[in-house]
Design a protein around this motif. Structure first.
Motif, PDB file in Angstrom:
ATOM      1  N   TRP A 115       0.828  -1.208   0.000  1.00  0.00           N
ATOM      2  CA  TRP A 115       0.000   0.000   0.000  1.00  0.00           C
ATOM      3  C   TRP A 115       0.867   1.265   0.000  1.00  0.00           C
ATOM      4  N   GLY A 116       2.010   1.227   0.683  1.00  0.00           N
ATOM      5  CA  GLY A 116       2.914   2.371   0.688  1.00  0.00           C
ATOM      6  C   GLY A 116       3.380   2.750  -0.709  1.00  0.00           C
ATOM      7  N   LEU A 117       3.551   1.763  -1.572  1.00  0.00           N
ATOM      8  CA  LEU A 117       3.933   2.043  -2.960  1.00  0.00           C
ATOM      9  C   LEU A 117       2.742   2.541  -3.778  1.00  0.00           C
ATOM     10  N   TYR A 118       1.573   1.997  -3.505  1.00  0.00           N
ATOM     11  CA  TYR A 118       0.378   2.445  -4.213  1.00  0.00           C
ATOM     12  C   TYR A 118       0.039   3.902  -3.880  1.00  0.00           C
ATOM     13  N   SER A 119       0.037   4.221  -2.616  1.00  0.00           N
ATOM     14  CA  SER A 119      -0.526   5.504  -2.161  1.00  0.00           C
ATOM     15  C   SER A 119       0.389   6.704  -2.396  1.00  0.00           C
ATOM     16  N   ASP A 120       1.628   6.481  -2.783  1.00  0.00           N
ATOM     17  CA  ASP A 120       2.549   7.563  -3.114  1.00  0.00           C
ATOM     18  C   ASP A 120       2.870   7.457  -4.599  1.00  0.00           C
ATOM     19  N   VAL A 121       2.142   8.218  -5.426  1.00  0.00           N
ATOM     20  CA  VAL A 121       2.294   8.066  -6.883  1.00  0.00           C
ATOM     21  C   VAL A 121       3.721   8.326  -7.347  1.00  0.00           C
ATOM     22  N   ASN A 122       4.501   9.084  -6.588  1.00  0.00           N
ATOM     23  CA  ASN A 122       5.895   9.303  -6.968  1.00  0.00           C
ATOM     24  C   ASN A 122       6.719   8.020  -6.864  1.00  0.00           C
ATOM     25  N   ARG A 123       6.216   7.027  -6.134  1.00  0.00           N
ATOM     26  CA  ARG A 123       6.900   5.740  -6.016  1.00  0.00           C
ATOM     27  C   ARG A 123       6.435   4.741  -7.080  1.00  0.00           C
TER      28      ARG A 123
END
Length: 139
Positions: A17-25
């Motif tokens: 989810w941390g990768l999903y929720s930060d579009v810069n990632r």
């Protein structure tokens, strides 16, 4: 018409989810992503724009966001239809299942065999992106 791919991993829902929720990632798991922006927070109703290799920039809308469960973004193609990119996470017995789907809803007509070819082209990099997502979450 919808195409889906799912994979199980020991990687936690929270890491994914941390990768999903930060579009810069998203660059970490979307190999063909050249540029992306989101106006506002990672929540339903927010709009953004992404540019994929060899494609024009496309506007998208987050039409569903449920933290640590799923998000769906929609891209509308005028006079053609809507493309939904669905990202789902479930957890059971220490395993996380990641499912990514691409759904095409044509404007004012039934699905056609040509649509299947169109959706399969869009979907073609989805399995690789899930493997990249898992790798990025564990780096």
């Amino acid at each position: 018409m919808k195409f889906s791919f799912e994979l199980k991993t020991k990687t936690s829902v929270e890491k994914i989810w941390g990768l999903y929720s930060d579009v810069n990632r998203w660059f970490a798991w979307e190999d063909d992503l050249e540029d992306i922006s989101l106006e506002g927070e990672f929540e339903r109703g927010s709009f953004g724009e992404m540019k994929l290799s060899g494609q024009p920039a496309m506007k998208f809308e987050l039409v569903s966001v449920i933290r640590n469960k799923e998000f769906t973004d929609k891209t509308s193609i005028p006079d053609v239809g809507d493309i939904y990119f669905i990202h789902e996470l479930t957890s059971e017995n220490g395993w996380t299942t990641i499912r990514h789907s691409v759904e095409f809803v044509p404007n004012n007509r039934a699905d056609s065999s040509e649509d299947a070819g169109f959706v399969s082209q869009i979907f073609s990099d989805v399995p690789a992106s899930i493997f990249s997502l898992i790798k990025a979450a564990n780096d």
